[in-house]
Scaffold this motif. Structure first.
Motif, PDB file in Angstrom:
ATOM      1  N   ILE A  24      48.016  34.616  40.759  1.00  0.00           N
ATOM      2  CA  ILE A  24      47.696  35.527  41.867  1.00  0.00           C
ATOM      3  C   ILE A  24      48.958  36.313  42.216  1.00  0.00           C
ATOM      4  O   ILE A  24      50.031  35.738  42.400  1.00  0.00           O
ATOM      5  CB  ILE A  24      47.200  34.760  43.110  1.00  0.00           C
ATOM      6  N   LEU A  25      48.807  37.623  42.323  1.00  0.00           N
ATOM      7  CA  LEU A  25      49.920  38.488  42.712  1.00  0.00           C
ATOM      8  C   LEU A  25      49.649  39.072  44.092  1.00  0.00           C
ATOM      9  O   LEU A  25      48.575  39.637  44.335  1.00  0.00           O
ATOM     10  CB  LEU A  25      50.096  39.624  41.707  1.00  0.00           C
ATOM     11  N   ILE A  26      50.627  38.936  44.977  1.00  0.00           N
ATOM     12  CA  ILE A  26      50.549  39.527  46.316  1.00  0.00           C
ATOM     13  C   ILE A  26      51.565  40.656  46.381  1.00  0.00           C
ATOM     14  O   ILE A  26      52.769  40.438  46.188  1.00  0.00           O
ATOM     15  CB  ILE A  26      50.859  38.492  47.418  1.00  0.00           C
ATOM     16  N   GLU A  27      51.100  41.865  46.634  1.00  0.00           N
ATOM     17  CA  GLU A  27      51.970  43.038  46.752  1.00  0.00           C
ATOM     18  C   GLU A  27      51.757  43.701  48.096  1.00  0.00           C
ATOM     19  O   GLU A  27      50.621  44.030  48.459  1.00  0.00           O
ATOM     20  CB  GLU A  27      51.697  44.039  45.631  1.00  0.00           C
ATOM     21  N   GLN A  28      52.852  43.884  48.831  1.00  0.00           N
ATOM     22  CA  GLN A  28      52.817  44.558  50.134  1.00  0.00           C
ATOM     23  C   GLN A  28      51.736  43.961  51.045  1.00  0.00           C
ATOM     24  O   GLN A  28      51.015  44.684  51.738  1.00  0.00           O
ATOM     25  CB  GLN A  28      52.597  46.066  49.945  1.00  0.00           C
ATOM     26  N   GLY A  29      51.655  42.652  51.032  1.00  0.00           N
ATOM     27  CA  GLY A  29      50.749  41.960  51.931  1.00  0.00           C
ATOM     28  C   GLY A  29      49.305  41.913  51.501  1.00  0.00           C
ATOM     29  O   GLY A  29      48.460  41.395  52.238  1.00  0.00           O
ATOM     30  N   ALA A  32      46.803  41.691  44.981  1.00  0.00           N
ATOM     31  CA  ALA A  32      46.791  42.781  43.995  1.00  0.00           C
ATOM     32  C   ALA A  32      46.193  42.354  42.660  1.00  0.00           C
ATOM     33  O   ALA A  32      45.731  43.210  41.890  1.00  0.00           O
ATOM     34  CB  ALA A  32      48.210  43.305  43.787  1.00  0.00           C
ATOM     35  N   TYR A  33      46.234  41.047  42.361  1.00  0.00           N
ATOM     36  CA  TYR A  33      45.744  40.600  41.048  1.00  0.00           C
ATOM     37  C   TYR A  33      45.346  39.139  41.111  1.00  0.00           C
ATOM     38  O   TYR A  33      46.016  38.312  41.748  1.00  0.00           O
ATOM     39  CB  TYR A  33      46.819  40.799  39.977  1.00  0.00           C
ATOM     40  N   THR A 367      40.162  37.905  47.425  1.00  0.00           N
ATOM     41  CA  THR A 367      39.599  38.943  46.558  1.00  0.00           C
ATOM     42  C   THR A 367      40.639  40.040  46.393  1.00  0.00           C
ATOM     43  O   THR A 367      41.385  40.344  47.338  1.00  0.00           O
ATOM     44  CB  THR A 367      38.321  39.546  47.185  1.00  0.00           C
ATOM     45  N   VAL A 368      40.700  40.632  45.218  1.00  0.00           N
ATOM     46  CA  VAL A 368      41.636  41.729  44.973  1.00  0.00           C
ATOM     47  C   VAL A 368      41.370  42.863  45.961  1.00  0.00           C
ATOM     48  O   VAL A 368      40.232  43.274  46.180  1.00  0.00           O
ATOM     49  CB  VAL A 368      41.514  42.239  43.520  1.00  0.00           C
ATOM     50  N   GLY A 369      42.435  43.326  46.581  1.00  0.00           N
ATOM     51  CA  GLY A 369      42.339  44.400  47.556  1.00  0.00           C
ATOM     52  C   GLY A 369      42.330  43.928  48.993  1.00  0.00           C
ATOM     53  O   GLY A 369      42.556  44.729  49.910  1.00  0.00           O
TER      54      GLY A 369
END
Length: 420
Positions: A24-29, A32-33, A367-369
């Motif tokens: 799991i990728l977390i980008e800017q809170g 993302a993936y 969920t992504v997004g």
């Protein structure tokens, strides 16, 4: 900070990824993936049995701010909550002054804006939480009160319960009550039984809880509305709530994660760190609570966090205050003491989905997004709580020096990453 969770098992029943292992990728809170691929990030988190769920939500914590900051302030409460894996906490109104005005509601909301944990205010049902005159609950609801309760002060008058239940129906409000007949518990120090007799301590009878549960359920059947029991502790109370649910009443309940950790026979005699209310009860009560969690009678697991300073606990047993701090140990205690009956998946559900459903709060998604509202933990990792490592101002815990299973690694919430 961007965060990459490597090979994390996802615990989230409404997600397509439930019980699956993914990166799991977390980008800017934001999430993302989710998938099998490796991603670059500022921080990579991995563990032998890494797990992730939506952020845990606590339905019962006592803070000290305003008025009692020497016990706990909102910053230390939020730090303790984050360390314990909680991203949202419901705060009881028992501060000085009692939370019974729009100003008090706004104070809590504004103070928590920048904190990594969302602090939800409750408002008192009665003025000064004295069980007499009702507060202006409609105004308090509009100001942001999530639920209504006198918190650590059980509501004694049946007529007050009836009026509150009827009044709250005007806006579909929720009433929380900790069931205790205080006339039956006056001067009580621990569970009434053989152990209290042997130690020469005034007992707190199970009947004190069970009679109020029975009364409140009868009143609920009469008035309608929604009722939640906080900190259930006895076998008969569990059975009464089970029957009430089968009869179609809108009733829910919770239990403190520490409630089955000890019984009146296993607590250390005269150690004030074991002095809680409701008290540690008998083995039959502990088993009934586990079964109630497993079959859904008990809806939520809470911290029951009630921190105290040294002066309130380093006293003779009969003079010491009731309560322990538990935000930082809540999950580990439940995971350690209940796992033989209550599956991990159920424990997580009662820390995440159930509290938000009861309180009608938004349900986060994995969920992504989606904006990340996550708790990261390892359910197999063992650790030993030590007073020097705790964030809470409290010094009152029976779990110092005891090995627990289940370690919180951190939380991601409000765009903030807090790691232990």
């Amino acid at each position: 900070m961007n965060v990459f969770l490597r090979a994390a098992t996802i615990y989230h029943p409404s997600s397509e990824f439930h019980l699956q292992q993914h990166n799991i990728l977390i980008e800017q809170g934001k999430i993302a993936y989710i998938g099998p691929d490796e991603k670059q990030a500022d921080q990579t988190i991995e563990s032998g049995h890494l797990a992730v769920s939506v952020g845990w939500a606590d339905m019962y914590a006592v803070t000290g701010e305003p008025g009692l900051e020497h016990k706990e302030d909102l910053i230390s409460l939020a730090q303790a909550a984050a360390a314990g894996g909680f991203t949202e906490v419901l705060c009881m109104p028992n501060v000085e002054p009692v939370v019974q005005t729009k100003g008090a509601i706004n104070y809590l909301k504004n103070r928590s804006v920048s904190l990594p944990v969302t602090l939800h205010p409750t408002a008192a049902v009665t003025m000064e939480a004295e069980g007499k005159e009702l507060t202006e609950m409609i105004d308090l609801k509009q100001a942001g009160a999530v639920a209504f309760t006198d918190g650590t002060h059980p509501i004694q008058g049946a007529e007050v319960m009836v009026r509150a239940l009827q009044y709250l129906q005007l806006f579909d409000g929720l009433l929380l009550n900790r069931p205790e007949n205080t006339k039956l518990t006056a001067y009580g120090q621990m569970h009434e039984g053989i152990a209290s007799t042997r130690l020469g301590l005034k007992g707190i009878p199970a009947l004190a809880e069970e009679t109020i549960v029975a009364r409140d359920l009868q009143l609920l059947a009469y008035t309608g509305g929604k009722l939640h029991f906080s900190l259930i502790s006895t076998k008969n109370a569990v059975e009464s709530i089970r029957k009430a649910k089968a009869d179609g009443l809108q009733v829910t309940c919770d239990v403190a994660s520490y409630q089955v950790a000890f019984t009146d026979e296993t607590m250390l005699p005269f150690d004030t760190n074991y002095k809680v209310n409701p008290p540690f009860r008998g083995e039959a009560d502990a088993e009934a609570i586990k079964q109630g969690l497993a079959d859904g009678t008990i809806d939520a697991i809470v911290s029951g966090h009630q921190p105290h300073d040294t002066e309130a606990k380093k006293l003779e047993f009969d003079l010491a205050e009731f309560g322990i701090m538990n935000l930082e140990t809540a999950f580990a205690v439940a995971n350690t003491t209940m796992a033989n009956v209550v599956p991990l998946e159920t424990i997580v559900e009662k820390l995440t989905t159930a509290p938000r459903r009861i309180l009608q709060l938004p349900q986060p998604k994995i969920t992504v997004g989606e904006i990340a509202n996550l708790t990261i933990f390892d359910p197999t990792q063992t650790w030993t709580p030590e007073e020097k490592n705790f964030r809470s101002k409290g010094v009152n815990s029976p779990f110092f020096g005891q090995e627990l299973t289940g370690k919180v690694i951190g939380i991601i919430h409000k765009g903030q990453v807090v790691l232990n």
